[in-house]
Each structure stands twice: as C-alpha cells, then as structure tokens.
Write a protein that holds these residues in place. Structure first.
Motif, short mmCIF file in Angstrom:
data_model
loop_
_atom_site.label_atom_id
_atom_site.label_comp_id
_atom_site.label_asym_id
_atom_site.label_seq_id
_atom_site.Cartn_x
_atom_site.Cartn_y
_atom_site.Cartn_z
N PHE A 216 0.84 -1.19 0.00
CA PHE A 216 0.00 0.00 0.00
C PHE A 216 0.88 1.24 0.00
CE2 PHE A 216 -3.13 -2.98 1.97
CZ PHE A 216 -4.09 -2.88 0.97
N THR A 220 -3.47 5.75 1.14
CA THR A 220 -4.31 4.63 1.56
C THR A 220 -4.45 4.66 3.08
OG1 THR A 220 -3.48 3.30 -0.29
CG2 THR A 220 -4.59 2.13 1.48
N VAL A 234 -7.58 3.89 -2.65
CA VAL A 234 -6.50 2.93 -2.43
C VAL A 234 -5.38 3.22 -3.43
CG1 VAL A 234 -5.81 0.51 -2.41
CG2 VAL A 234 -8.09 1.17 -1.58
N ASP A 269 -3.74 3.17 -8.62
CA ASP A 269 -4.66 3.65 -7.60
C ASP A 269 -6.09 3.56 -8.09
OD1 ASP A 269 -4.67 5.67 -9.44
OD2 ASP A 269 -4.19 7.28 -8.03
N TYR A 282 -10.55 -4.45 1.65
CA TYR A 282 -9.98 -4.28 0.32
C TYR A 282 -8.54 -4.81 0.28
CZ TYR A 282 -7.99 -0.10 2.50
OH TYR A 282 -7.35 0.78 3.34
#
Length: 332
Positions: A216, A220, A234, A269, A282
């Motif tokens: 990540f 995020t 994200v 993203d 997620y």
C-alpha cells in the motif's frame, strides 16, 4: 700456309629460369572474381615471355594470356583476370627464355566464393519478444554453405555486455545457462573460408523468475480506519519490470466481493465512490507477464457519513419550562 677463322663463343643455357608464383597464395579462398595473378621470374640469359594458364575444376583450359618480357633478366608482374564463375581453379605460368628453353611454374589452386552463407534460427530457438520463467537461453541455427568455417553466437544484455562463443566444427547450438533476470538480445553469424558472412536477425527474450512486490502506498488509509464520506481511495506501490495487470478488490462487511477492477496500464490507484455506510475490506493483486503474482494484505475501513443523533432523556424539563431552582438537570 695456314689460315685461321675468328674465335666464336657459344653460351650453353640448359638451366630453367627461376620462377615463383606469388599471390594469391596456394589454396586461397577468395570472395572477389577479379584477381591479380602475380609471379616473379629471373633467367641468366634473358626472358622472352610468360604465359598465364587458368584451368577449371575439371582441368580444362579456360584462359591464357601472354606477357612479353623482351629479354629482361628478371621480372615481377601480375595478370589481372576475372574468373567467370564461382568454383575451384588452377593457375600457373609457362616461361620461355631467349635460347628457347620453356618451363612451367608450379601450379596454385584457388577457390572463388562470392556467395555468403545462409543461416537461420531453427526449432528450439524461442521467438522474439517472449518473457519466460527460465534461467537459460538456447539458440539453434542451420547454415548451408560448402566452405563454412566458423559460427559465432552472440548474446547481449541491457548493459551491452557480450557473451560470445565461436565454433569451427559442426556445432549448431549453444545454451547460455544460469542467467540473471534481464532482457537479452541474441544473433548468430556464419563466416565462410573466403570471408563472406551472414547473420540471423537479432531476437530478444526476457527472463523473469521473480515475484512482483506490491504494498500500500501513500493516501491509503491504515487498517481499521473510520472515516467520514462515501469514498474509499487505495494506492499501491509495485516493483515489477514485466507487469501484466493489477486488480483491486473491495468486499462488504460479510466478505462478499462487490468491486473487482483490473488495470493493464500500470495505473496503481483507485477510488470507489457513492458507497453506503458500513465496514469494507480491500486488497490488490499484481500479476506479471510470466504469471507470477503478489497481493497486499487485506485492510478494513468503516464509512460513517451520518451526523450523531441525540435526544433529551427522562427527567429533562420540557422546552420553555419555568423553575424556582438555581440548577438545571439534563439527561440525554
């Protein structure tokens, strides 16, 4: 009475001229049809002429040419001759001196070869542009030429470092092994005895034995975040030279998949919008062109887009009440 004639001198010449062929050297392979056939000659009494003779592979005379030497005691010269076709030929000079002695030089053989070898990749050689999970590159060729004397296999990496292997035997294949992940370029050159050469096209191949790395990125939210709004953003960071695609997954509170978005353009993203309040999960999975994959951990996030509701509880006086105390009791 006695009479005398004048004295005469007779020179006997039974020795052959000195004669040596120069160039092209014996058993030469040549890639030009026009050649200067050179010889050096000398004779104590003088040279009259020298005749070049050229014979084909069957021994038939196909050309002759006389060069006058006019009594010279020595001569070094050449006769330029264009051979009519490719093949094996023999040449020599016949020499005559001033007293009529005739002698031949030794004979030299030469091969005229103006046709480059043919060479091409064969079965076992991968097509250009492939990305493979392997540590070796195998190259196999076929070459067709009567006088092929050398094959050289070349392999280049992205830093232009060259791995090369040359063979003068019947080797037609090479296998480079234990190669690091990299994009490589390779070709093969065939050279014949006359110096003619030909090469295959240059192909490229990418070796990929490593899994992608994905994590990540900035923007995020941390795992377990509680945020206001109806959007989940994200962003991920990917390390992979041969990325095929990345897929972002969104699940509801029961673990049911509600969004699955795949990007093939290295877009790392995503924003899911207009989501209802609740808990979501997620993650993201990246796949390379070989099939290796890697995934982020699964994170949770809770959306809360409603303002808090509050009401007065039991014991709280109604609105606009008059009381004769110096304190107020309120219960929510």
């Amino acid at each position: 009475r006695v009479g005398y004639s004048e004295t005469r001198t007779i020179n006997l010449d039974l020795s052959p001229p000195t004669r040596n062929l120069l160039t092209p050297e014996n058993n030469s392979f040549l890639n030009e049809v026009s050649q200067n056939l050179r010889v050096t000659l000398s004779d104590a009494t003088g040279l009259v002429n020298a005749t070049l003779y050229v014979l084909n592979a069957t021994g038939s005379l196909i050309y002759s040419e006389v060069t006058q030497l006019y009594g010279a005691l020595s001569a070094t010269f050449g006769t330029i001759y264009s051979f009519p076709y490719e093949g094996i030929f023999t040449w020599f000079y016949g020499v005559e001196d001033v007293v009529g002695n005739e002698f031949n030089t030794s004979s030299f053989t030469l091969t005229i070869d103006i046709t480059p070898p043919t060479i091409e990749f064969t079965t076992g050689t991968k097509e250009s542009g492939l990305i493979l999970e392997t540590e070796n590159i195998c190259v196999n060729v076929t070459t067709s030429h009567l006088y092929c004397i050398n094959l050289t296999f070349y392999l280049y990496d992205s830093d232009s470092h060259v791995y090369s292997h040359s063979y003068s035997d019947t080797t037609r294949e090479v296998n480079w092994t234990v190669l690091p992940d990299e994009t490589y370029f390779y070709n093969v050159t065939s050279t014949d005895s006359a110096g003619n050469s030909n090469s295959t096209e240059t192909r490229n191949i990418t070796l990929d034995n490593l899994d992608p790395v994905v994590s990540f990125g900035s923007g995020t939210k941390p795992n377990g975040a509680l945020i206001s709004g109806d959007t989940i953003y994200v962003n991920v960071s990917v390390t992979e030279a041969n990325e095929a695609n990345i897929t972002f997954y969104l699940y509801n509170a029961t673990g049911y998949s509600i969004e699955e978005n795949t990007h093939t353009d290295k877009d790392h993203d995503i924003s899911w919008n207009l989501l209802s309040e609740g808990i979501y999960y997620y993650n993201a999975t990246v796949i390379d062109k070989v099939g290796h994959s890697a995934s982020t951990p699964t994170r949770s996030i809770e959306l809360d887009d409603s303002s808090p509701q509050i009401t007065y509880g039991f014991g709280t006086k109604p609105n606009n009440t008059y009381i004769n105390k110096d304190w107020v009791f309120i219960r929510a």
